[in-house]
Design a protein around this motif. Sequence first.
Motif, PDB file in Angstrom:
ATOM      1  N   LEU A 248       7.853   2.142  -9.560  1.00  0.00           N
ATOM      2  CA  LEU A 248       8.948   2.731  -8.793  1.00  0.00           C
ATOM      3  C   LEU A 248       9.003   2.190  -7.363  1.00  0.00           C
ATOM      4  CD1 LEU A 248       8.713   6.461  -9.947  1.00  0.00           C
ATOM      5  CD2 LEU A 248      10.393   4.757 -10.668  1.00  0.00           C
ATOM      6  N   ASP A 249       8.005   1.382  -6.989  1.00  0.00           N
ATOM      7  CA  ASP A 249       7.960   0.780  -5.659  1.00  0.00           C
ATOM      8  C   ASP A 249       7.985   1.858  -4.567  1.00  0.00           C
ATOM      9  OD1 ASP A 249       7.819  -1.383  -3.886  1.00  0.00           O
ATOM     10  OD2 ASP A 249      10.000  -1.439  -3.626  1.00  0.00           O
ATOM     11  N   LEU A 250       7.170   2.881  -4.748  1.00  0.00           N
ATOM     12  CA  LEU A 250       7.147   4.011  -3.821  1.00  0.00           C
ATOM     13  C   LEU A 250       6.511   3.637  -2.483  1.00  0.00           C
ATOM     14  CD1 LEU A 250       5.975   6.855  -6.253  1.00  0.00           C
ATOM     15  CD2 LEU A 250       8.309   6.383  -5.481  1.00  0.00           C
ATOM     16  N   ASP A 251       6.974   4.315  -1.441  1.00  0.00           N
ATOM     17  CA  ASP A 251       6.356   4.183  -0.120  1.00  0.00           C
ATOM     18  C   ASP A 251       5.356   5.302   0.129  1.00  0.00           C
ATOM     19  OD1 ASP A 251       7.855   1.891   0.983  1.00  0.00           O
ATOM     20  OD2 ASP A 251       9.586   3.231   0.751  1.00  0.00           O
ATOM     21  N   ILE A 252       5.680   6.499  -0.366  1.00  0.00           N
ATOM     22  CA  ILE A 252       4.820   7.654  -0.096  1.00  0.00           C
ATOM     23  C   ILE A 252       4.861   8.646  -1.252  1.00  0.00           C
ATOM     24  CG2 ILE A 252       6.661   8.846   1.202  1.00  0.00           C
ATOM     25  CD1 ILE A 252       4.386   9.863   3.082  1.00  0.00           C
ATOM     26  N   VAL A 253       3.699   9.170  -1.608  1.00  0.00           N
ATOM     27  CA  VAL A 253       3.574  10.220  -2.615  1.00  0.00           C
ATOM     28  C   VAL A 253       2.959  11.437  -1.932  1.00  0.00           C
ATOM     29  CG1 VAL A 253       2.552  10.919  -4.814  1.00  0.00           C
ATOM     30  CG2 VAL A 253       3.222   8.531  -4.455  1.00  0.00           C
TER      31      VAL A 253
ATOM     32  N   LYS B 281       0.846  -1.194   0.000  1.00  0.00           N
ATOM     33  CA  LYS B 281       0.000   0.000   0.000  1.00  0.00           C
ATOM     34  C   LYS B 281       0.884   1.247   0.000  1.00  0.00           C
ATOM     35  CE  LYS B 281      -3.725   2.383   2.397  1.00  0.00           C
ATOM     36  NZ  LYS B 281      -4.621   2.411   3.582  1.00  0.00           N
ATOM     37  N   ILE B 282       0.667   2.105  -0.972  1.00  0.00           N
ATOM     38  CA  ILE B 282       1.415   3.354  -1.059  1.00  0.00           C
ATOM     39  C   ILE B 282       0.657   4.430  -0.302  1.00  0.00           C
ATOM     40  CG2 ILE B 282       2.368   5.101  -2.613  1.00  0.00           C
ATOM     41  CD1 ILE B 282       2.308   2.896  -4.816  1.00  0.00           C
TER      42      ILE B 282
END
Length: 291
Positions: free
Chosen positions: A118-123, A4-5
């Motif tokens: 991009l396998d992001l954690d937070i936007v 979950k981003i």
Amino acid sequence: MKKKIKQIAIYGKGGIGKSTTTSNLSAALSEMGLKVMQFGCDPKSDSTNTLRDGKYIPTVLDTLREKKIVKAHDVIFEGFNGIYCVEAGGPAPGVGCAGRGIITAVELFKQQKVFEELDLDIVIYDVLGDVVCGGFAVPIREGIAEHVFTVSSSDFMSVYASNNLFKGISKYSSSGGALLGGVIANSMGSPFSKEIIDDFVNKTQTQIIEYVPRSVTVTQSELQGKTTIEAAPTSKQADVYRSLARKIAGHEESKTPAPLDTVELRKWAAKWGDYLLSVEQGNITSIGASI
């Protein structure tokens, strides 16, 4: 299991220090080992400057005007400590909706599944809070951002913009819109600034996430084209931003605020105005129960 981003939006009136706060927040989150994308949603396209030594980057809308087909990676640029930087941009001056860049950019990134790639954690969406038009309301209205925070000082126009934001959140809260995480109290330091913003937060049934003092360190850092986290990492101000980052990284429960109507807000402001005048004239020396 799909990761979950965390997607958050930070709003605030122009000039309140919203982009400064957002960029330092991004920098502090990246120090924590998180993969961060900062998504500038202001037509001025200057949200990510201090993450890239003061340099501007091509915006999504500008790139779309130059090319028929745009890949999301054409408008993603790396900044401090690996932070992904994006500027939505706006229309040519005097033409079209200023919020169109947000709508276009969000759709582009959704279609190409960039966040997952991009396998992001937070936007973090950095959004202008003066104008509540369709474009600027997208992160709230469509639930793109899960949590919304507002940067506000104790100045009336800043509080007014935050209260308008609360109205927008309340309007869409029952149809899957984003909810309010709280208020980032910025530029604290002038007499009674903390008391005023605390009272506003109490009246609107929300909370303060962090108090950010006014600091010359921020000015010095930005004149170098950098965040305080990068330019003055051992400063007290940098530690304030790190504290904010920890709180937002761990934040899970947002709520629907209780905005004041225009008459209530004006009466509230007038009471504080009268009170501060009495303090200046020496008639009152402490916070009174009437406020």
